[in-house]
Design a protein around this motif. Structure first.
Motif, mmCIF file in Angstrom:
data_model
loop_
_atom_site.group_PDB
_atom_site.id
_atom_site.type_symbol
_atom_site.label_atom_id
_atom_site.label_comp_id
_atom_site.label_asym_id
_atom_site.label_seq_id
_atom_site.Cartn_x
_atom_site.Cartn_y
_atom_site.Cartn_z
ATOM 1 N N TYR A 262 0.853 -1.190 0.000
ATOM 2 C CA TYR A 262 0.000 0.000 0.000
ATOM 3 C C TYR A 262 0.887 1.238 0.000
ATOM 4 O O TYR A 262 1.898 1.300 0.707
ATOM 5 N N ILE A 263 0.530 2.225 -0.811
ATOM 6 C CA ILE A 263 1.261 3.488 -0.875
ATOM 7 C C ILE A 263 0.267 4.629 -0.715
ATOM 8 O O ILE A 263 -0.738 4.703 -1.432
ATOM 9 N N ASN A 264 0.574 5.523 0.248
ATOM 10 C CA ASN A 264 -0.242 6.721 0.435
ATOM 11 C C ASN A 264 0.215 7.805 -0.532
ATOM 12 O O ASN A 264 1.413 7.982 -0.762
ATOM 13 N N THR A 265 -0.731 8.533 -1.112
ATOM 14 C CA THR A 265 -0.411 9.654 -1.996
ATOM 15 C C THR A 265 -1.499 10.708 -1.867
ATOM 16 O O THR A 265 -2.387 10.597 -1.005
ATOM 17 N N ALA A 266 -1.423 11.696 -2.703
ATOM 18 C CA ALA A 266 -2.434 12.765 -2.699
ATOM 19 C C ALA A 266 -2.609 13.259 -4.119
ATOM 20 O O ALA A 266 -1.709 13.098 -4.964
ATOM 21 N N VAL A 267 -3.748 13.833 -4.393
ATOM 22 C CA VAL A 267 -4.030 14.364 -5.731
ATOM 23 C C VAL A 267 -2.993 15.429 -6.073
ATOM 24 O O VAL A 267 -2.699 16.318 -5.272
ATOM 25 N N GLY A 268 -2.394 15.288 -7.275
ATOM 26 C CA GLY A 268 -1.393 16.228 -7.723
ATOM 27 C C GLY A 268 0.033 15.818 -7.399
ATOM 28 O O GLY A 268 0.987 16.428 -7.897
ATOM 29 N N GLU A 269 0.210 14.777 -6.549
ATOM 30 C CA GLU A 269 1.559 14.319 -6.200
ATOM 31 C C GLU A 269 2.108 13.373 -7.271
ATOM 32 O O GLU A 269 1.367 12.841 -8.109
ATOM 33 N N ASN A 270 3.419 13.158 -7.209
ATOM 34 C CA ASN A 270 4.072 12.132 -8.025
ATOM 35 C C ASN A 270 4.349 10.918 -7.145
ATOM 36 O O ASN A 270 4.718 11.057 -5.976
ATOM 37 N N VAL A 271 4.201 9.746 -7.690
ATOM 38 C CA VAL A 271 4.372 8.524 -6.896
ATOM 39 C C VAL A 271 5.165 7.503 -7.712
ATOM 40 O O VAL A 271 5.057 7.457 -8.948
ATOM 41 N N GLU A 272 5.956 6.695 -7.000
ATOM 42 C CA GLU A 272 6.750 5.657 -7.656
ATOM 43 C C GLU A 272 6.464 4.313 -6.996
ATOM 44 O O GLU A 272 6.593 4.162 -5.781
ATOM 45 N N LEU A 273 6.081 3.334 -7.801
ATOM 46 C CA LEU A 273 5.858 1.970 -7.341
ATOM 47 C C LEU A 273 7.062 1.129 -7.769
ATOM 48 O O LEU A 273 7.503 1.216 -8.924
ATOM 49 N N VAL A 274 7.605 0.322 -6.831
ATOM 50 C CA VAL A 274 8.865 -0.391 -7.080
ATOM 51 C C VAL A 274 8.698 -1.875 -6.802
ATOM 52 O O VAL A 274 8.084 -2.271 -5.799
ATOM 53 N N CYS A 275 9.274 -2.707 -7.685
ATOM 54 C CA CYS A 275 9.371 -4.154 -7.479
ATOM 55 C C CYS A 275 10.826 -4.575 -7.619
ATOM 56 O O CYS A 275 11.451 -4.305 -8.650
ATOM 57 N N TYR A 330 -2.390 -1.781 -8.546
ATOM 58 C CA TYR A 330 -1.408 -1.960 -9.605
ATOM 59 C C TYR A 330 -0.673 -3.282 -9.376
ATOM 60 O O TYR A 330 -0.407 -3.679 -8.236
ATOM 61 N N TYR A 331 -0.337 -3.947 -10.481
ATOM 62 C CA TYR A 331 0.318 -5.246 -10.394
ATOM 63 C C TYR A 331 1.646 -5.201 -11.144
ATOM 64 O O TYR A 331 1.715 -4.732 -12.287
ATOM 65 N N CYS A 332 2.689 -5.695 -10.493
ATOM 66 C CA CYS A 332 3.988 -5.885 -11.128
ATOM 67 C C CYS A 332 4.060 -7.342 -11.559
ATOM 68 O O CYS A 332 3.873 -8.257 -10.738
ATOM 69 N N LYS A 333 4.349 -7.615 -12.837
ATOM 70 C CA LYS A 333 4.346 -8.970 -13.372
ATOM 71 C C LYS A 333 5.660 -9.230 -14.113
ATOM 72 O O LYS A 333 6.042 -8.475 -15.008
ATOM 73 N N VAL A 334 6.345 -10.315 -13.705
ATOM 74 C CA VAL A 334 7.609 -10.717 -14.328
ATOM 75 C C VAL A 334 7.437 -12.140 -14.842
ATOM 76 O O VAL A 334 7.017 -13.038 -14.091
ATOM 77 N N VAL A 335 7.766 -12.357 -16.124
ATOM 78 C CA VAL A 335 7.565 -13.653 -16.771
ATOM 79 C C VAL A 335 8.889 -14.118 -17.384
ATOM 80 O O VAL A 335 9.567 -13.339 -18.075
ATOM 81 N N ASN A 336 9.259 -15.381 -17.132
ATOM 82 C CA ASN A 336 10.380 -15.980 -17.859
ATOM 83 C C ASN A 336 9.945 -17.328 -18.430
ATOM 84 O O ASN A 336 8.762 -17.693 -18.351
ATOM 85 N N LYS A 344 1.064 -7.143 -5.817
ATOM 86 C CA LYS A 344 -0.021 -6.153 -5.871
ATOM 87 C C LYS A 344 0.305 -4.978 -4.961
ATOM 88 O O LYS A 344 0.728 -5.156 -3.819
ATOM 89 N N THR A 345 0.106 -3.759 -5.492
ATOM 90 C CA THR A 345 0.275 -2.530 -4.714
ATOM 91 C C THR A 345 -0.966 -1.668 -4.899
ATOM 92 O O THR A 345 -1.378 -1.397 -6.037
ATOM 93 N N PHE A 346 -1.531 -1.251 -3.782
ATOM 94 C CA PHE A 346 -2.728 -0.406 -3.864
ATOM 95 C C PHE A 346 -2.334 1.032 -3.575
ATOM 96 O O PHE A 346 -1.595 1.322 -2.627
ATOM 97 N N LEU A 347 -2.818 1.936 -4.415
ATOM 98 C CA LEU A 347 -2.551 3.358 -4.274
ATOM 99 C C LEU A 347 -3.781 4.010 -3.652
ATOM 100 O O LEU A 347 -4.897 3.813 -4.125
ATOM 101 N N GLY A 348 -3.579 4.775 -2.538
ATOM 102 C CA GLY A 348 -4.735 5.351 -1.858
ATOM 103 C C GLY A 348 -4.397 6.608 -1.097
ATOM 104 O O GLY A 348 -3.244 7.071 -1.072
ATOM 105 N N LEU A 349 -5.419 7.182 -0.454
ATOM 106 C CA LEU A 349 -5.287 8.439 0.269
ATOM 107 C C LEU A 349 -5.186 8.244 1.774
ATOM 108 O O LEU A 349 -4.769 9.168 2.485
ATOM 109 N N GLN A 350 -5.560 7.084 2.288
ATOM 110 C CA GLN A 350 -5.475 6.830 3.721
ATOM 111 C C GLN A 350 -4.010 6.620 4.135
ATOM 112 O O GLN A 350 -3.159 6.331 3.305
ATOM 113 N N PRO A 351 -3.704 6.736 5.433
ATOM 114 C CA PRO A 351 -2.320 6.533 5.884
ATOM 115 C C PRO A 351 -1.869 5.085 5.641
ATOM 116 O O PRO A 351 -2.688 4.176 5.481
#
Length: 496
Positions: A262-275, A330-336, A344-351
């Protein structure tokens, strides 16, 4: 045809018979002191060769002879009562080298001694092996093992019957993967193993799922964590130790090692999801999905970057100027070629979930400090506790404060609560302007002492998850004034 002798030749005169009877009568006078049987036996003359064979014997027993390279050695073959018929044969690895003094090898270092021993000058490692002295015709043999005292030599790491010089490939979930460190030399070298530069002692081996059996290294079930460099060290007190190393490559489905659920963000912010992930063979497809749709790179708003970080491969999804519609999963998917992995990472406004960073006990209160992330203002935090098999119960704080770190995103919150004595599992959740966060799935185990005993001066704090250090520590009780003085530098570091 037998010719008959004349009667005169076989007739005996009366006078001759009388003389013979006189002799016989004289011998009868000896009575029992004379043994006719002994007289007959004493006149028997056994063959000389039979008598000699009965006394010939090989006295030397099997043994091991040790020497240093360059020395002269003598291999014994002691024979009792040898005769002219005794023949001595010397063999090296079943090949004849001497036949009773006759040399059968061109090697000038061999010499046959009169006492039947074998002498070897300037012995070398190539001379090691079994030498045999055979005594004929009694068909008796002694075997002498020649060993050269040398540092460890011919050190190899083997997998099965194959010597591994650089890398060996295995697959995830393979069973009974075994490495064998083979080493020659005398005395017999002792073997020790290291993994990724760290000595594999009993505790470390058990921790990572490796069984050590002297020169054998045994992995019962191969996992991605077993990939890396393995080194064996052979030493026997003669000269310098010898090391050999191989790299184990674990092939299998990709493994995602780290991501934020889970990643907290806000409207207008930039966010980075990492795997962070590992994949061998290399991935043939790396994707980010938004709900069930593949995310496409859009110039100026969304970027996908694939690189390497902290010994792992990494893929990053950057979303600029986040909007309300972007608050989804959002889902990070790696295939070989052997499989795939997804997180799975959920983006939201709650802490984000609140994490315990410090705790102590004084003045009858359990003092706790928590960390959470929120772009929005933190309005409240709730501490929850439960017993071993009970449900969570919220507890009101008697002292409460919160500080926003300079990054404007991280909050440190203090909650001091009063709990009954006993062992409790404690967690917390925070509320901002958008709502409540979830609590950590793995709570922290805290021990509240008996206030009526001396034990109330200490509290055992042990984390069983949630990212805590996992170490046990005993913290002394302090007066409220002393506690403020002690914690003042700590609180300042959190604020500034």
């Amino acid at each position: 045809m037998v010719r008959a002798l004349p009667q005169s030749s076989i007739s005996v005169s009366k006078e001759q018979r009388n003389k013979q009877e006189d002799v016989e009568s004289q011998t009868d006078d000896y009575g029992d002191d004379y043994d006719d049987d002994e007289e007959v036996l004493s006149q028997e003359k056994p063959e000389v060769s039979d008598n000699a064979l009965m006394g010939t014997n090989l006295l030397t027993k099997d043994y091991t002879e040790q020497a240093r390279p360059g020395e002269q050695v003598t291999l014994k073959c002691q024979v009792s009562n040898p005769t002219s018929q005794t023949i001595i044969m010397w063999y090296y690895k079943d090949k004849p080298i001497f036949q009773h003094g006759v040399k059968l090898t061109p090697d000038p270092r061999y010499r046959y001694n009169p006492n039947f021993s074998l002498e070897i000058d300037n012995v070398q490692v190539a001379d090691e092996g079994v030498y045999s002295c055979q005594v004929l015709p009694i068909q008796t043999t002694v075997k002498i093992q020649l060993q050269l005292l040398t540092p460890p030599r011919n050190v190899h790491i083997m997998h099965g019957n194959k010597i591994i010089n650089d890398t060996v490939e295995v697959h995830q979930n393979d069973r009974k993967f075994i490495l064998f460190c083979s080493a020659g030399g005398h005395p017999t070298p002792t073997i020790s193993w290291s993994y990724r530069g760290r000595h594999l002692d009993e505790d470390y081996s058990h921790q990572i799922g490796i069984v050590l059996r002297k020169e054998f290294l045994d992995i019962h079930e191969v996992k991605a964590k077993h990939a890396g460099d393995y080194e064996c060290l052979a030493q026997n007190g003669m000269g310098n130790p010898v090391t050999r190393a191989v790299t184990v490559v674990v092939k299998g489905s990709p493994i995602i090692h780290k991501h934020s659920s889970y990643i907290n963000t806000a409207v207008g912010e930039n966010v980075e999801l990492v795997c962070l992930y590992d994949s061998n063979p290399a991935p043939r497809k790396i994707q980010w999905l938004r709900d069930n749709e593949v995310v496409q790179q859009v110039t100026g708003q969304i970027a996908i970057t694939n690189d390497h970080h902290n010994h792992h491969d990494r893929t990053r999804l950057t979303i600029k100027n986040v909007q309300q519609k972007d608050m989804v999963a959002y889902y990070c998917k790696v295939v070989n070629d052997l499989g795939e992995a997804m997180s799975k990472t959920f983006l939201g406004l709650q802490p984000t979930a609140s994490h315990l960073i410090h705790s102590n006990f004084s003045d009858g209160l359990l003092h706790t400090w928590w960390k959470t992330h929120s772009f929005q203002q933190i309005l409240d935090m709730q501490v929850l506790y439960r017993g071993e098999n009970t449900k969570y119960v919220p507890v009101n704080a008697e002292i409460s404060s919160h500080n926003q770190n300079t990054d404007g995103y991280t909050w440190t919150i203090r909650k001091s609560v009063r709990l009954p004595e006993g062992t409790w599992f404690v967690t917390a959740r925070a509320r901002n302007t958008e709502g409540w966060s979830s609590a950590e799935s793995l709570p922290h185990q805290l021990q509240v002492p008996d206030r009526s005993a001396d034990a109330m001066d200490n509290i055992q704090v042990a984390s069983i998850g949630g990212g805590s250090s996992g170490a046990h520590r005993t913290l002394p009780a302090l007066s409220s004034g002393a506690l403020v003085l002690l914690l003042l530098p700590f609180l300042k570091s959190l604020v500034y």
